[in-house]
Design a protein around this motif. Structure first.
Motif: not given
Length: 76
Positions: A20-24, A49-55, A27-32
């Motif tokens: 979500r932070d990357c998308a912001r 984590g099982p549902k957590t990905t970071v960059w 300035s693109i959508g989360l799905s993008t």
């Protein structure tokens, strides 16, 4: 009152960011953002984590510069 959620944030090169932070930032959508990661426009993140990905913040800044250079070279 202005809501900072809709505005791009600054990136700390030594921090890690969720999708979500990357998308912001771009300035693109989360799905993008997820599409970029799936198709290779952006590298796949690191699962912490099982549902957590970071960059990595440094990578996000490098990618932004790369995308800006590509846009300039196309004349856009």
């Amino acid at each position: 009152m202005l809501d900072n959620v809709s505005h791009p944030q600054s990136i700390n090169p030594s921090a890690m960011y969720r999708a979500r932070d990357c998308a912001r930032f771009y300035s693109i959508g989360l799905s993008t953002w997820w599409h970029w990661a799936k198709t290779g426009k952006a590298k796949r993140g690191t699962k912490i984590g099982p549902k957590t990905t970071v960059w990595d913040g440094a990578y996000l800044l490098e990618l932004k510069q790369k995308l800006m250079t590509e846009t300039e070279s196309r004349g856009g």
